[in-house]
Write a protein that holds these residues in place. Structure first.
Motif, PDB file in Angstrom:
ATOM      1  N   ALA A 106     -30.943  12.810 -47.950  1.00 12.16           N
ATOM      2  CA  ALA A 106     -29.826  13.313 -49.236  1.00 12.16           C
ATOM      3  C   ALA A 106     -29.755  14.561 -49.480  1.00 12.16           C
ATOM      4  N   ARG A 107     -31.064  14.651 -49.638  1.00 11.98           N
ATOM      5  CA  ARG A 107     -31.495  16.040 -49.946  1.00 11.98           C
ATOM      6  C   ARG A 107     -30.493  16.656 -48.827  1.00 11.98           C
ATOM      7  N   GLY A 108     -30.872  16.399 -47.880  1.00 11.70           N
ATOM      8  CA  GLY A 108     -30.512  17.794 -46.724  1.00 11.70           C
ATOM      9  C   GLY A 108     -29.106  17.913 -46.609  1.00 11.70           C
ATOM     10  N   ARG A 109     -27.694  16.501 -47.416  1.00 18.84           N
ATOM     11  CA  ARG A 109     -26.898  16.610 -47.747  1.00 18.84           C
ATOM     12  C   ARG A 109     -26.471  16.833 -46.133  1.00 18.84           C
ATOM     13  N   TRP A 110     -26.822  15.885 -45.078  1.00 16.85           N
ATOM     14  CA  TRP A 110     -26.026  15.767 -43.653  1.00 16.85           C
ATOM     15  C   TRP A 110     -24.610  15.400 -43.762  1.00 16.85           C
ATOM     16  N   GLN A 111     -24.318  13.920 -44.449  1.00 20.31           N
ATOM     17  CA  GLN A 111     -22.747  14.247 -44.764  1.00 20.31           C
ATOM     18  C   GLN A 111     -21.831  15.589 -44.649  1.00 20.31           C
ATOM     19  N   GLN A 112     -22.461  16.638 -44.987  1.00 18.30           N
ATOM     20  CA  GLN A 112     -21.819  18.003 -45.542  1.00 18.30           C
ATOM     21  C   GLN A 112     -22.205  19.110 -44.400  1.00 18.30           C
ATOM     22  N   TRP A 113     -22.938  18.813 -43.202  1.00 16.79           N
ATOM     23  CA  TRP A 113     -23.301  19.497 -42.309  1.00 16.79           C
ATOM     24  C   TRP A 113     -22.387  19.391 -40.953  1.00 16.79           C
ATOM     25  N   PRO A 114     -21.699  20.187 -40.493  1.00 16.46           N
ATOM     26  CA  PRO A 114     -20.513  20.389 -38.994  1.00 16.46           C
ATOM     27  C   PRO A 114     -20.754  19.377 -38.506  1.00 16.46           C
ATOM     28  N   GLY A 115     -19.311  18.472 -38.156  1.00 23.07           N
ATOM     29  CA  GLY A 115     -19.393  17.194 -37.647  1.00 23.07           C
ATOM     30  C   GLY A 115     -20.263  16.984 -36.318  1.00 23.07           C
ATOM     31  N   ASP A 116     -20.514  17.533 -36.045  1.00 21.49           N
ATOM     32  CA  ASP A 116     -21.581  17.766 -34.246  1.00 21.49           C
ATOM     33  C   ASP A 116     -22.525  17.058 -34.719  1.00 21.49           C
ATOM     34  N   HIS A 117     -23.118  17.913 -36.208  1.00 18.97           N
ATOM     35  CA  HIS A 117     -24.697  17.104 -36.555  1.00 18.97           C
ATOM     36  C   HIS A 117     -24.362  16.221 -37.478  1.00 18.97           C
ATOM     37  N   ALA A 118     -23.098  16.400 -38.841  1.00 19.51           N
ATOM     38  CA  ALA A 118     -23.500  14.831 -38.753  1.00 19.51           C
ATOM     39  C   ALA A 118     -23.072  13.757 -38.174  1.00 19.51           C
ATOM     40  N   GLY A 119     -22.639  13.935 -37.555  1.00 14.66           N
ATOM     41  CA  GLY A 119     -21.289  12.604 -36.422  1.00 14.66           C
ATOM     42  C   GLY A 119     -22.958  11.829 -35.471  1.00 14.66           C
ATOM     43  N   PRO A 120     -23.581  12.647 -35.286  1.00 14.80           N
ATOM     44  CA  PRO A 120     -25.219  11.844 -34.855  1.00 14.80           C
ATOM     45  C   PRO A 120     -25.907  11.224 -35.463  1.00 14.80           C
ATOM     46  N   VAL A 121     -25.928  11.951 -36.672  1.00 12.44           N
ATOM     47  CA  VAL A 121     -26.767  11.170 -37.917  1.00 12.44           C
ATOM     48  C   VAL A 121     -25.809  10.000 -38.215  1.00 12.44           C
ATOM     49  N   ARG A 122     -24.719   9.856 -38.804  1.00 11.26           N
ATOM     50  CA  ARG A 122     -24.635   8.964 -38.752  1.00 11.26           C
ATOM     51  C   ARG A 122     -24.594   7.949 -38.000  1.00 11.26           C
ATOM     52  N   GLU A 123     -24.233   7.716 -36.587  1.00 13.39           N
ATOM     53  CA  GLU A 123     -24.380   7.210 -36.121  1.00 13.39           C
ATOM     54  C   GLU A 123     -25.771   6.616 -35.634  1.00 13.39           C
ATOM     55  N   PHE A 124     -26.667   7.853 -35.662  1.00  8.18           N
ATOM     56  CA  PHE A 124     -28.123   6.866 -35.851  1.00  8.18           C
ATOM     57  C   PHE A 124     -28.609   5.644 -36.762  1.00  8.18           C
ATOM     58  N   LEU A 125     -27.484   6.180 -38.164  1.00 14.84           N
ATOM     59  CA  LEU A 125     -28.726   5.148 -38.903  1.00 14.84           C
ATOM     60  C   LEU A 125     -27.669   4.111 -39.112  1.00 14.84           C
ATOM     61  N   HIS A 126     -26.327   4.253 -38.823  1.00 20.44           N
ATOM     62  CA  HIS A 126     -25.547   2.719 -38.114  1.00 20.44           C
ATOM     63  C   HIS A 126     -26.371   1.884 -37.339  1.00 20.44           C
ATOM     64  N   ALA A 127     -26.665   1.968 -35.563  1.00 19.72           N
ATOM     65  CA  ALA A 127     -27.541   2.201 -34.825  1.00 19.72           C
ATOM     66  C   ALA A 127     -28.680   1.412 -35.152  1.00 19.72           C
ATOM     67  N   TRP A 128     -29.295   2.084 -35.871  1.00 17.88           N
ATOM     68  CA  TRP A 128     -30.573   1.205 -36.788  1.00 17.88           C
ATOM     69  C   TRP A 128     -30.397   0.073 -37.688  1.00 17.88           C
ATOM     70  N   TRP A 129     -29.652   0.595 -38.606  1.00 16.79           N
ATOM     71  CA  TRP A 129     -28.820  -0.282 -39.396  1.00 16.79           C
ATOM     72  C   TRP A 129     -28.831  -1.777 -38.348  1.00 16.79           C
ATOM     73  N   GLU A 130     -27.066  -1.778 -37.646  1.00 11.14           N
ATOM     74  CA  GLU A 130     -27.274  -3.097 -36.527  1.00 11.14           C
ATOM     75  C   GLU A 130     -29.014  -3.511 -36.346  1.00 11.14           C
ATOM     76  N   GLN A 131     -29.390  -2.533 -35.352  1.00 18.50           N
ATOM     77  CA  GLN A 131     -30.680  -2.902 -34.467  1.00 18.50           C
ATOM     78  C   GLN A 131     -31.712  -4.242 -35.560  1.00 18.50           C
ATOM     79  N   SER A 132     -31.411  -3.664 -36.915  1.00 14.37           N
ATOM     80  CA  SER A 132     -32.369  -3.939 -37.788  1.00 14.37           C
ATOM     81  C   SER A 132     -31.979  -5.637 -37.814  1.00 14.37           C
ATOM     82  N   LEU A 133     -30.552  -5.264 -37.770  1.00 18.18           N
ATOM     83  CA  LEU A 133     -30.111  -7.372 -38.238  1.00 18.18           C
ATOM     84  C   LEU A 133     -30.088  -8.130 -37.121  1.00 18.18           C
ATOM     85  N   THR A 134     -30.139  -7.398 -36.252  1.00 17.79           N
ATOM     86  CA  THR A 134     -29.360  -8.234 -34.930  1.00 17.79           C
ATOM     87  C   THR A 134     -30.986  -8.665 -33.743  1.00 17.79           C
ATOM     88  N   ASP A 135     -31.853  -7.692 -34.067  1.00 15.89           N
ATOM     89  CA  ASP A 135     -33.538  -8.068 -32.845  1.00 15.89           C
ATOM     90  C   ASP A 135     -33.746  -8.791 -33.982  1.00 15.89           C
TER      91      ASP A 135
END
Length: 179
Positions: A106-135
């Motif tokens: 949150a301090r890094g304000r990743w959601q305000q980064w350019p899309g080509d940087h913010a998108g991979p962060v968002r995908e990482f968070l969602h992929a990790w969350w999904e993995q934690s739910l199902t693995d």
């Protein structure tokens, strides 16, 4: 299906690899500084200004926990490929809870980064969350990943929606259906 071939593990692996490729070569701002007595030495600080050098675990920990970087976004982009892998492996070792790592995002304000940087962060968070739910072999319990993702994004909505989608009964994809 072999456990390593599970789709959520493949998705998480791809997300981690994409973070590494996307943020490859990035460094902290050349003028970045921090207090030697509280954070670390000038030699350690120079490592943050050197691209793609693996940081010792203690240095990585002190870096993501520090709250007084002048350009926290640049510091986070520098450490994120390594930091994300440490998080997934369950080795971040926060003092109170994994939400502390979310504060760093949150301090890094990743959601305000350019899309080509913010998108991979968002995908990482969602992929990790999904993995934690199902693995069943996830290194970090889902409730800790949830707290981290919620703090990192500043919202509960997407994480609850993913959880609800994961818990929803699967509809038949062929045949006559349920009537």
């Amino acid at each position: 299906m072999h456990v390593a071939d599970h789709p959520v593990r493949r998705r998480l692996g791809a997300a981690l690899d994409n973070l590494s490729v996307t943020l490859h070569g990035l460094t902290a701002h050349p003028d970045e500084h921090n207090c030697d007595c509280h954070w670390g030495s000038s030699k350690e600080l120079s490592l943050l200004k050197t691209p793609d050098v693996e940081l010792e675990p203690d240095l990585l920990h002190r870096t993501w926990q520090a709250t007084d970087w002048s350009d926290h976004a640049a510091v986070l982009r520098r450490i994120l490929p390594q930091f994300a892998r440490v998080l997934v492996a369950g080795h971040a070792e926060p003092l109170f809870g994994l939400e502390e790592a979310g504060y760093s995002f949150a301090r890094g304000r990743w959601q305000q980064w350019p899309g080509d940087h913010a998108g991979p962060v968002r995908e990482f968070l969602h992929a990790w969350w999904e993995q934690s739910l199902t693995d069943p072999d996830a290194a970090v319990p889902a409730h800790q990943v949830f707290a981290m993702c919620a703090e990192a994004s500043g919202t509960l909505g997407p994480w609850l929606a993913d959880w609800e989608a994961d818990r929803a009964p699967q509809r038949p994809t062929s045949g006559r259906g349920g009537r």
